[in-house]
Design a protein around this motif. Structure first.
Motif, PDB file in Angstrom:
ATOM      1  N   LEU A  60      -2.971   3.134   8.346  1.00 47.43           N
ATOM      2  CA  LEU A  60      -3.340   1.841   7.765  1.00 47.43           C
ATOM      3  C   LEU A  60      -3.248   0.760   8.835  1.00 47.43           C
ATOM      4  N   PRO A  66       7.824   1.678   3.625  1.00 53.62           N
ATOM      5  CA  PRO A  66       7.327   0.955   2.445  1.00 53.62           C
ATOM      6  C   PRO A  66       8.134  -0.315   2.142  1.00 53.62           C
ATOM      7  N   LYS A  78       0.336   7.789   5.865  1.00 48.26           N
ATOM      8  CA  LYS A  78      -1.011   7.208   5.717  1.00 48.26           C
ATOM      9  C   LYS A  78      -1.308   6.328   6.924  1.00 48.26           C
ATOM     10  N   THR A  88       0.799  -1.220   0.000  1.00 51.40           N
ATOM     11  CA  THR A  88       0.000   0.000   0.000  1.00 51.40           C
ATOM     12  C   THR A  88       0.835   1.275   0.000  1.00 51.40           C
ATOM     13  N   LEU A  89       1.816   1.383   0.901  1.00 50.28           N
ATOM     14  CA  LEU A  89       2.576   2.644   1.007  1.00 50.28           C
ATOM     15  C   LEU A  89       3.298   2.949  -0.302  1.00 50.28           C
ATOM     16  N   GLU A  90       3.971   1.950  -0.854  1.00 43.10           N
ATOM     17  CA  GLU A  90       4.691   2.186  -2.103  1.00 43.10           C
ATOM     18  C   GLU A  90       3.720   2.561  -3.221  1.00 43.10           C
ATOM     19  N   ALA A  91       2.641   1.785  -3.331  1.00 39.32           N
ATOM     20  CA  ALA A  91       1.718   1.999  -4.452  1.00 39.32           C
ATOM     21  C   ALA A  91       1.083   3.388  -4.389  1.00 39.32           C
ATOM     22  N   GLU A  92       0.895   3.906  -3.183  1.00 38.14           N
ATOM     23  CA  GLU A  92       0.216   5.198  -3.043  1.00 38.14           C
ATOM     24  C   GLU A  92       1.193   6.321  -2.690  1.00 38.14           C
ATOM     25  N   ASP A  93       2.473   6.023  -2.804  1.00 42.17           N
ATOM     26  CA  ASP A  93       3.517   7.046  -2.618  1.00 42.17           C
ATOM     27  C   ASP A  93       3.575   7.657  -1.226  1.00 42.17           C
ATOM     28  N   PHE A  94       3.424   6.815  -0.230  1.00 42.05           N
ATOM     29  CA  PHE A  94       3.618   7.270   1.145  1.00 42.05           C
ATOM     30  C   PHE A  94       4.958   6.746   1.664  1.00 42.05           C
ATOM     31  N   ARG A 116      -7.991  -4.741  -3.801  1.00 36.26           N
ATOM     32  CA  ARG A 116      -7.886  -4.110  -5.122  1.00 36.26           C
ATOM     33  C   ARG A 116      -6.502  -4.285  -5.735  1.00 36.26           C
ATOM     34  N   MET A 117      -5.516  -4.725  -4.919  1.00 36.61           N
ATOM     35  CA  MET A 117      -4.162  -4.876  -5.457  1.00 36.61           C
ATOM     36  C   MET A 117      -3.818  -6.335  -5.762  1.00 36.61           C
TER      37      MET A 117
END
Lengths: 409, 409
Positions: free
Chosen positions: A352, A375, A350, A196-202, B233-234
């Motif tokens: 999570l 990430p 983020k 999640t963090l990598e994919a959403e740039d956090f 979703r991933m």
């Protein structure tokens, strides 16, 4: 504390790389199974670093190691920590980051001449992974009183050794009282192990809690029949019911939404032949949610669907709970501080949940606890390809430094 | 022919029981694999019975055996037949009923002094089951010219023997010309091997044809991911796509209706672990229908659904055709006569397709052909528990007797 204090990212990375030499695999990964020879070598190295940094090292009867840094006052320390054991095909960061990040915080404070009001501690707990001994996390379970010491000592490894004997063999059955010191607060820095963090740039994850886990095994028994001569209406197809449950599990996760996940990772048909209706299907459903009420709702709906679908097909359904853990919520004020500190440091952050289990969820039972995530490239972990960028490792340790320094005032 | 002529059910059953001694298994089943020692013993027994009944026995180069009964006139005979080889865990009736039912018809006519206008023949074809040599039904394939003799002779058994050598060894590589005699019409009495007749209380099945078969293997490649840390979703969940295809296959069969069946009998996940999203799924879909246009429609819709679902999940789809046979329709006037004769005999009769393959589908390419089914208890076949009630066996042979006598006038 001076506002501009930052960790030394290069020094942190150097320690991570050095520890990765203990149990190094030829393929670049790490195999440091709990209480094995590589784990002993890793423990010796970290204990040596602790002593070099001036920490007072104590080892308890299940091999949990705590390095204590005196404060201006006595009392319960603010503890940083994680684990240094790995799975058989582990990487450099899982667990090690939380421990060596803690040492980096200590060294940064040492270099700056900062003595916090409360003591600080850096800990690593025995057998977090559960790759060699079951259950996983027995070190922190014993530390927090959730598992009797004797039960943990009596566990037997996958290679047939008792934990007590392995602790004696590697010299880590220590004299310290179990569950000491009392902990004022616990902060664990860890790689996300998800995408999640990598994919959403956090850069930073403020971990709200650990998902509750519900593992169920369904055994479906129908009737083996000829795929050509058996009309659809006369079938008792265990494979069809299994597939329907797997598709429903996906629908359930999407309908419940939020942090609900659902996975059918295992499904085995018998006789598993192209032209024979499956007599038997054995499958697992892994449900997780941070919200226990929603997790229970998912369990109820899944059980009802499985029962209805099996009955409609004339297939016998047997259900077995393989695992069930309630969600753990981290201390809201700590989660809020992780988020706020990251913003102060201009690090994208983020909130999570953690999808995996961590020692912090055990510590949460005895003190305010929280986690900081960095990430994981591609979400990959428990894998030799596990990777986190050096700047992200340092960013996570910076957040840890600020939070711990605050909590120790 | 006298209207009241009936077969001797006890005599038919006695021959079935006697033949079942050749290759008898300790568990009551039969193992008479094609061209093995038990098959030779069974062949010798049936050939002896043919000769005792006055038939002229010919054996062709692939071991097909034909017993010819002279008629009032010369010309192409009306042929009855099936096979006497079995699967490794076979029963008493599959195949044997069609051959020994034919001998019972001959003996009944002999006893009554009836000589039909056309000649009659009773045949058994080599390796119908395909349990020892591939492809199955190579005897009738060669007989009808659909497979070159040399190709069949060159096939190698699961135990490493060439068909030609085994034919020589057991003395059944005969001198008769392949594909002789020409056949006027072919009628095969057989157990249903499915549950329909028994479940719906019918004694006779008027078989309209043999279902076309389409076997497809789907290989789905997604990404192995942590079941806790990977948001829905991933995911690229090969197991989910596989399950969705299996559920769709069922829906497809019900929507197309009629004789359409669809079966996902095999589905294998990798790594097949409770807490890991499946990276890979390999599965088969078995589609069958008597109507080739509908079968093609099912194939098209299934392929489209698989492609869409895999694409939506970010999973790679590879498709391989494992088998594809067009449906075979039996001669409508013969199917109608089976139905009419059963009614004349006051036997409950149902039109239905055959879901399994039979020698009759090969013979249908060279002459008007049809099949008569008798009920299989519980739909069980290819199993030592295979069973058909004696009165149903006799009923099937009575229909065979009447139809063959008609066709030979």
């Amino acid at each position: 504390m001076r506002q501009n204090l930052r960790v030394n990212g290069a020094r942190l990375l150097a320690r991570l790389d050095r520890l990765a030499e203990e149990g190094a695999r030829p393929d670049g990964g790490v195999c440091r199974l709990a209480l094995g020879d590589a784990d002993k070598a890793g423990r010796d190295l970290v204990v040596q670093w602790m002593r070099e940094l001036g920490l007072t090292v104590t080892i308890d009867a299940i091999g949990n190691v705590v390095g204590l840094r005196r404060g201006q006052e006595d009392g319960a320390p603010v503890m940083m920590g994680s684990h240094i054991d790995t799975v058989a095909t582990g990487g450099h960061y899982d667990g090690a980051l939380g421990v060596l990040g803690g040492l980096e915080v200590v060294e940064t404070l040492n270099d700056a001449g900062v003595v916090t009001k409360r003591p600080l501690a850096v800990a690593f707990f025995t057998n977090e992974e559960g790759a060699r001994f079951q259950p996983d996390m027995f070190g922190s379970l014993v530390f927090t009183g959730a598992m009797p010491l004797e039960a943990a000592l009596a566990t037997v490894s996958i290679d047939g050794r008792k934990a007590s004997e392995e602790l004696d063999r590697i010299g880590y059955r220590g004299p310290a009282a179990v569950g000491r010191p009392n902990v004022h607060a616990y902060v664990e820095l860890h790689v996300e192990q998800g995408p999640t963090l990598e994919a959403e740039d956090f850069t930073i994850g403020a971990v709200e809690g650990v998902q509750g886990i519900s593992w169920t095994e369904f055994t479906l028994t129908g009737q083996s029949n000829h795929a050509g001569t058996t009309p659809m209406r006369m079938r008792h197809d265990a494979g069809y019911v299994g597939a329907a449950i797997a598709v429903y599990a996906r629908r359930l996760a999407l309908e419940i939404g939020g942090h609900q996940v659902a996975t059918v990772g295992a499904l085995t048909l018998t006789p598993n032949l192209v032209n024979v209706v499956a007599e038997r299907a054995v499958m697992t459903v892994d449900l997780r949610n941070t919200d226990n009420e929603r997790l229970k709702q998912a369990e109820r709906r899944l059980a009802a669907f499985a029962a209805e679908t099996a009955a409609a097909e004339g297939v016998k359904l047997e259900t077995r709970t393989l695992a069930r853990f309630d969600p753990v919520a981290f201390a809201p004020h700590l989660v809020a501080r992780v988020e706020a500190i990251a913003k102060e440091l201009e690090l994208p952050v983020k909130r999570l949940p953690s999808g995996a289990g961590h020692d912090a969820q055990m510590l949460a039972a005895i003190c305010p606890a929280c986690m900081i995530f960095t990430p994981s490239a591609g979400g990959v972990s428990h894998n030799i390809a596990e990777y986190t960028r050096p700047e992200d490792l340092a960013a996570g340790a910076d957040v840890l430094l600020r939070l711990v320094a605050e909590l120790a005032e």
